[in-house]
Design a protein around this motif. Structure first.
Motif, PDB file in Angstrom:
ATOM      1  N   UNK A  91       0.847  -1.196   0.000  1.00  0.00           N
ATOM      2  CA  UNK A  91       0.000   0.000   0.000  1.00  0.00           C
ATOM      3  C   UNK A  91       0.882   1.246   0.000  1.00  0.00           C
ATOM      4  N   UNK A  92       1.847   1.270   0.935  1.00  0.00           N
ATOM      5  CA  UNK A  92       2.718   2.452   1.078  1.00  0.00           C
ATOM      6  C   UNK A  92       3.571   2.678  -0.159  1.00  0.00           C
ATOM      7  N   UNK A  93       4.141   1.605  -0.705  1.00  0.00           N
ATOM      8  CA  UNK A  93       5.019   1.799  -1.863  1.00  0.00           C
ATOM      9  C   UNK A  93       4.220   2.260  -3.078  1.00  0.00           C
ATOM     10  N   UNK A  94       2.943   1.837  -3.174  1.00  0.00           N
ATOM     11  CA  UNK A  94       2.163   2.289  -4.336  1.00  0.00           C
ATOM     12  C   UNK A  94       1.690   3.731  -4.152  1.00  0.00           C
ATOM     13  N   UNK A  95       1.467   4.140  -2.902  1.00  0.00           N
ATOM     14  CA  UNK A  95       1.053   5.538  -2.657  1.00  0.00           C
ATOM     15  C   UNK A  95       2.200   6.511  -2.930  1.00  0.00           C
ATOM     16  N   UNK A  96       3.440   6.072  -2.749  1.00  0.00           N
ATOM     17  CA  UNK A  96       4.588   6.972  -2.897  1.00  0.00           C
ATOM     18  C   UNK A  96       4.836   7.304  -4.366  1.00  0.00           C
ATOM     19  N   UNK A  97       5.297   8.546  -4.610  1.00  0.00           N
ATOM     20  CA  UNK A  97       5.682   8.931  -5.967  1.00  0.00           C
ATOM     21  C   UNK A  97       7.044   8.353  -6.309  1.00  0.00           C
ATOM     22  N   UNK A  98       7.849   8.202  -5.273  1.00  0.00           N
ATOM     23  CA  UNK A  98       9.216   7.707  -5.452  1.00  0.00           C
ATOM     24  C   UNK A  98       9.734   7.329  -4.067  1.00  0.00           C
ATOM     25  N   UNK A  99      10.583   6.350  -4.018  1.00  0.00           N
ATOM     26  CA  UNK A  99      11.206   5.948  -2.746  1.00  0.00           C
ATOM     27  C   UNK A  99      12.711   5.880  -2.997  1.00  0.00           C
ATOM     28  N   UNK A 100      13.463   6.453  -2.069  1.00  0.00           N
ATOM     29  CA  UNK A 100      14.920   6.427  -2.233  1.00  0.00           C
ATOM     30  C   UNK A 100      15.535   5.612  -1.096  1.00  0.00           C
ATOM     31  N   UNK A 101      16.257   4.562  -1.455  1.00  0.00           N
ATOM     32  CA  UNK A 101      16.991   3.790  -0.454  1.00  0.00           C
ATOM     33  C   UNK A 101      18.157   4.634   0.052  1.00  0.00           C
ATOM     34  N   UNK A 102      18.213   4.806   1.375  1.00  0.00           N
ATOM     35  CA  UNK A 102      19.309   5.571   2.007  1.00  0.00           C
ATOM     36  C   UNK A 102      20.365   4.557   2.435  1.00  0.00           C
ATOM     37  N   UNK A 103      21.495   4.589   1.765  1.00  0.00           N
ATOM     38  CA  UNK A 103      22.529   3.591   2.028  1.00  0.00           C
ATOM     39  C   UNK A 103      23.838   4.277   2.414  1.00  0.00           C
ATOM     40  N   UNK A 104      24.652   3.549   3.149  1.00  0.00           N
ATOM     41  CA  UNK A 104      25.946   4.110   3.554  1.00  0.00           C
ATOM     42  C   UNK A 104      27.070   3.193   3.097  1.00  0.00           C
ATOM     43  N   UNK A 105      28.081   3.805   2.492  1.00  0.00           N
ATOM     44  CA  UNK A 105      29.314   3.069   2.168  1.00  0.00           C
ATOM     45  C   UNK A 105      30.319   3.385   3.273  1.00  0.00           C
ATOM     46  N   UNK A 106      30.754   2.351   3.959  1.00  0.00           N
ATOM     47  CA  UNK A 106      31.670   2.549   5.086  1.00  0.00           C
ATOM     48  C   UNK A 106      33.127   2.456   4.647  1.00  0.00           C
ATOM     49  N   UNK A 107      33.990   3.202   5.376  1.00  0.00           N
ATOM     50  CA  UNK A 107      35.432   3.226   5.097  1.00  0.00           C
ATOM     51  C   UNK A 107      36.158   3.040   6.421  1.00  0.00           C
ATOM     52  N   UNK A 108      36.136   1.803   6.969  1.00  0.00           N
ATOM     53  CA  UNK A 108      36.669   1.568   8.326  1.00  0.00           C
ATOM     54  C   UNK A 108      38.156   1.903   8.452  1.00  0.00           C
ATOM     55  N   UNK A 109      38.865   1.937   7.352  1.00  0.00           N
ATOM     56  CA  UNK A 109      40.282   2.305   7.402  1.00  0.00           C
ATOM     57  C   UNK A 109      40.456   3.798   7.648  1.00  0.00           C
ATOM     58  N   UNK A 110      39.395   4.588   7.367  1.00  0.00           N
ATOM     59  CA  UNK A 110      39.532   6.046   7.457  1.00  0.00           C
ATOM     60  C   UNK A 110      38.759   6.666   8.617  1.00  0.00           C
ATOM     61  N   UNK A 112      35.518   6.161  11.900  1.00  0.00           N
ATOM     62  CA  UNK A 112      34.565   5.317  12.638  1.00  0.00           C
ATOM     63  C   UNK A 112      33.176   5.404  11.984  1.00  0.00           C
ATOM     64  N   UNK A 113      32.404   4.345  12.136  1.00  0.00           N
ATOM     65  CA  UNK A 113      31.087   4.268  11.472  1.00  0.00           C
ATOM     66  C   UNK A 113      30.203   5.460  11.828  1.00  0.00           C
ATOM     67  N   UNK A 114      30.302   5.929  13.104  1.00  0.00           N
ATOM     68  CA  UNK A 114      29.349   6.980  13.509  1.00  0.00           C
ATOM     69  C   UNK A 114      29.529   8.258  12.692  1.00  0.00           C
ATOM     70  N   UNK A 115      30.758   8.515  12.247  1.00  0.00           N
ATOM     71  CA  UNK A 115      30.968   9.749  11.471  1.00  0.00           C
ATOM     72  C   UNK A 115      30.328   9.643  10.089  1.00  0.00           C
TER      73      UNK A 115
END
Ligand SMILES: Cc1cc2nc3c(=O)[nH]c(=O)nc-3n(C[C@H](O)[C@H](O)[C@H](O)COP(=O)(O)O)c2cc1C
Length: 191
Positions: A91-110, A112-115
């Motif tokens: 229901x929700x996905x059909x009501x939406x005009x668009x949905x954007x997946x919010x993803x994070x690419x982590x760089x543990x060598x550089x 900490x995840x929280x930043x």
């Protein structure tokens, strides 16, 4: 209006607007691009630019709804299964005009995840404020099922989904934010 007045009014008028309030009006790709462009200007320590997005439109919205429903069915013990909850995903996905997946690419060598998570929080706020200026409603949805969306979203090993940014045009009246005063949350040190 001064820059401060414009910005302050956009910040204060932005509300989370949910799919039930969306009207069936397509969001132009140009508007989605404007929203994503703003995300790209968030602050980012060591310039890792950790935000990654998956734009879900048209038929892919129904595929997302189906995927979320199937995940819900497979994760929830049978005796707790609710048909209404199962149906709500599509229901929700059909009501939406668009949905954007919010993803994070982590760089543990550089960093900490929280930043990286903080930088992506800034990016999403830029998106929400830009959507507000375009009269597009939006909200950040973070159901536990996002942990299992990697395949659907096409994520790499070092990437993780942190939410779904639902968007849609709407006819909601402006609503006051529900916040307690900032004065209760600030200590001033003057000496
Ligand atoms: C990281 C994050 C995750 C959120 N996840 C959800 C969610 O899963 N479901 C939901 O209804 N709202 C979610 N929200 C939106 C909040 O409910 C909303 O911001 C809050 O009610 C304040 O309302 P406002 O955004 O209109 O000021 C989320 C917000 C943030 C920042």
């Amino acid at each position: 209006m001064s820059n401060y007045e414009v910005l302050s009014s956009v910040i204060k008028n932005r509300r989370s607007i949910f799919p039930a309030s969306y009207i069936q009006k397509e969001i132009p790709i140009a508007a989605i691009e404007q929203i994503l462009e703003s995300a790209n200007y968030a602050p980012t320590h060591k310039l890792t630019e950790p935000w990654r997005f998956t734009v879900i439109r048209k038929d892919a919205k129904a595929r997302l709804g189906e995927t979320l429903g199937n995940l819900y069915k497979s994760k929830i013990p049978a005796h707790q299964f609710l048909q209404k909850k199962y149906d709500s995903f599509s229901e929700k996905t059909s009501q939406a005009g668009c949905i954007i997946g919010i993803n994070i690419q982590f760089h543990p060598d550089k960093l900490p995840a929280w930043e990286e998570i903080a930088a992506v929080g800034c990016a999403v706020q830029n998106m929400a404020l830009t959507a507000e200026t375009l009269n597009i409603g939006a909200y950040w949805s973070s159901p536990p099922l996002i942990d299992d969306l990697g395949e659907f979203l096409g994520l790499a090993e070092n990437e993780k989904c942190f939410g779904l940014f639902y968007m849609g045009y709407h006819n909601e009246e402006p609503k006051q934010a529900n916040r307690t005063p900032i004065t209760e949350k600030v200590k001033w040190l003057d000496k």
